[in-house]
Design a protein around this motif. Structure first.
Motif, PDB file in Angstrom:
ATOM      1  N   ILE A 289      -4.163  13.384   4.314  1.00 37.12           N
ATOM      2  CA  ILE A 289      -4.689  12.547   5.392  1.00 37.12           C
ATOM      3  C   ILE A 289      -4.601  11.090   4.960  1.00 37.12           C
ATOM      4  O   ILE A 289      -4.996  10.733   3.848  1.00 37.12           O
ATOM      5  N   ILE A 290      -4.078  10.241   5.836  1.00 40.30           N
ATOM      6  CA  ILE A 290      -3.989   8.798   5.554  1.00 40.30           C
ATOM      7  C   ILE A 290      -5.376   8.204   5.728  1.00 40.30           C
ATOM      8  O   ILE A 290      -5.989   8.338   6.784  1.00 40.30           O
ATOM      9  N   THR A 291      -5.884   7.554   4.699  1.00 41.84           N
ATOM     10  CA  THR A 291      -7.249   7.024   4.747  1.00 41.84           C
ATOM     11  C   THR A 291      -7.316   5.511   4.903  1.00 41.84           C
ATOM     12  O   THR A 291      -8.378   4.974   5.195  1.00 41.84           O
ATOM     13  N   ASP A 292      -6.187   4.824   4.706  1.00 41.71           N
ATOM     14  CA  ASP A 292      -6.206   3.369   4.870  1.00 41.71           C
ATOM     15  C   ASP A 292      -4.810   2.862   5.187  1.00 41.71           C
ATOM     16  O   ASP A 292      -3.825   3.350   4.616  1.00 41.71           O
ATOM     17  N   VAL A 293      -4.753   1.893   6.086  1.00 41.45           N
ATOM     18  CA  VAL A 293      -3.512   1.212   6.439  1.00 41.45           C
ATOM     19  C   VAL A 293      -3.812  -0.275   6.496  1.00 41.45           C
ATOM     20  O   VAL A 293      -4.779  -0.691   7.133  1.00 41.45           O
ATOM     21  N   TYR A 294      -2.999  -1.068   5.815  1.00 45.48           N
ATOM     22  CA  TYR A 294      -3.206  -2.515   5.795  1.00 45.48           C
ATOM     23  C   TYR A 294      -1.842  -3.190   5.786  1.00 45.48           C
ATOM     24  O   TYR A 294      -0.992  -2.868   4.962  1.00 45.48           O
ATOM     25  N   VAL A 295      -1.627  -4.110   6.707  1.00 45.94           N
ATOM     26  CA  VAL A 295      -0.320  -4.747   6.868  1.00 45.94           C
ATOM     27  C   VAL A 295      -0.379  -6.179   6.376  1.00 45.94           C
ATOM     28  O   VAL A 295      -1.330  -6.918   6.676  1.00 45.94           O
TER      29      VAL A 295
END
Length: 471
Positions: A262-268
């Motif tokens: 499961i993806i728990t963090d996304v930051y661009v």
């Protein structure tokens, strides 16, 4: 006997939309396990209760976007056309066979006028993660992080050169204190630092591939640097990385939990930001937001820098990460040929000579040098020394012990298993997002809109993963 069809279907039929969608359809599985009702609640503050025309329900709007991300439909115009003719899409959105589908402009206008600059995409992503946690699919103990580049919607040949101020390293005060502590331990006088004064690049930073944020900040005088800024998408960053395409890109920094991917963090970030810069803040944000009890992390060699290893150690987190041997002159002995003895605080060369401590400089490096002219009579002088070098010297960062700890753990059986799973977790997550969900290129321009694309793509991937695990 072959009989051709004489006319198209013209008779009336009574059908139920529910019966036309197969039981094993992905959207049915998602509908069973994901609760979308929260979308209306978090979007309610952006709608008037008693003024204006009736709006499209936010839940339906985002469900339509999720269909696009789930099936890699990159154009919103095409998405609307697909929904019109696909009974499974209509069923998922709650539209009858003859009911009018909202125009693509509805999506654009809501993005521009209603949700622009809000936290709605982040809130949706976080809620899906919490739903995965409620189903026991997130452990929060072993996390994998990495970044991937997304081609910006910008021409790499259309840019201007401008000067910007270098940003200060967040850890500069801790490093200054460590430098003077190390000097005091070796009987040296403390150095005077002018605030967050400018530091030259670490060797480990020079090995990285970005041209902007590796340097630290300034003290009394701001240090400037030149960068290329796109005239098409000024918020993107110009990236030039060995073995990678050159041009304007964004970076998707992503964290994946080891239990069920499961993806728990996304930051661009723009494409010219170093991978290590946002890592610690994003890790702390996850721990605070989801109350994770992180024990171990898996990282590639780009994160193997002294301050990352130091702060992970301080947080009680063990790191399994790759290691680069660093820049070395061809045909000469590299640093790994020399063994460091911590108890004696010396390096030993292949010829069993000692390189002893000399000083600790203001960049955070101890210098070790071979004394008593031992290098003059060394039989391997040509392989060891540079052309104009008389004695061998090496540098060691004051926090390099923490890098050694990470190296030792990575080479244990547990560390090897954790590091090997990077390709099954975060790397697999990036591969799926690019191949199946259309995240190879940025659909829109600007940091906020690209962040929306990355967050909703990751949310769609999590929905799919939850549905497949539970059904």
């Amino acid at each position: 006997m072959m009989i051709g069809k004489k006319s198209k279907q013209q008779k009336m039929e009574i059908v139920m939309l529910e019966e036309l969608v197969p039981e094993n359809h992905l959207l049915r599985k998602i509908e069973k396990v994901i609760d979308f009702s929260f979308i209306n609640e978090i979007c309610r503050p952006y709608y008037s209760e008693d003024k204006g025309r009736p709006a499209i329900e936010p839940e339906k709007l985002f469900r339509m976007l999720f269909i696009g991300y789930l099936y890699g439909i990159r154009s919103e115009r095409r998405l609307v056309e697909e929904v019109k003719v696909n009974v499974a899409y209509r069923w998922f959105l709650g539209y009858d066979l003859t009911e009018k589908i909202p125009d693509a402009s509805v999506i654009w206008q809501n993005r521009l006028r209603r949700y622009n600059g809000t936290e709605i995409p982040q809130q949706i992503f976080d809620n899906i993660v919490r739903q995965a946690m409620s189903h026991g699919l997130v452990g929060g103990k072993v996390l994998y992080s990495d970044s991937t580049h997304l081609k910006a919607n910008a021409n790499k040949n259309k840019y201007i050169e401008k000067e910007v101020e270098k940003e200060a390293r967040e850890y500069i005060r801790d490093l200054n204190a460590a430098i003077n502590e190390d000097r005091a331990m070796h009987g040296k006088k403390p150095l005077k630092f002018d605030g967050d004064e400018q530091k030259e690049l670490d060797e480990e930073d020079k090995e990285n591939y970005f041209d902007d944020d590796s340097g630290s900040g300034s003290g009394t005088t701001a240090e400037m640097k030149k960068i290329k800024a796109s005239t098409t998408d000024p918020e993107s960053g110009y990236m030039h990385r060995d073995g990678k395409p050159v041009g304007f890109f964004y970076l998707d920094h992503r964290t994946v939990d080891s239990k069920a991917n499961i993806i728990t963090d996304v930051y661009v970030t723009p494409g010219n930001v170093n991978d290590v810069k946002p890592y610690l803040d994003r890790l702390k944000a996850q721990i605070e937001k989801f109350k994770f009890k992180v024990e171990k992390v898996g990282l590639d060699a780009g994160y193997n820098v002294s301050h990352i290893c130091k702060y992970l150690h301080d947080m009680g987190i063990q790191a399994a990460m790759g290691k680069r041997r660093g820049v070395q002159q061809k045909g000469k002995y590299a640093k790994y040929k020399f063994r460091y003895i911590k108890d004696w605080d010396v390096y030993i060369c292949p010829e069993r000579n000692y390189l002893e401590y000399v000083t600790t400089d203001r960049n955070g490096y101890r210098e070790y040098r071979c004394k008593n002219d031992r290098c003059i009579s060394c039989p391997h002088r040509e392989e060891c020394l540079a052309e104009k070098q008389k004695t061998k010297s090496l540098r060691r960062h004051v926090w390099e012990d923490f890098k050694d700890e990470a190296y030792i753990f990575t080479h244990t059986e547990q560390g090897k298993q954790i590091y090997a799973r990077r390709k099954e977790t975060v790397e697999r997550s990036f591969a799926d997002s690019k191949e199946l969900h259309g995240l190879r290129y940025c659909r829109m321009r600007g940091l906020f809109k690209v962040s929306e694309q990355c967050l909703l793509t990751a949310a769609a991937q999590n929905m799919k993963k939850i549905a497949m695990c539970l059904t």
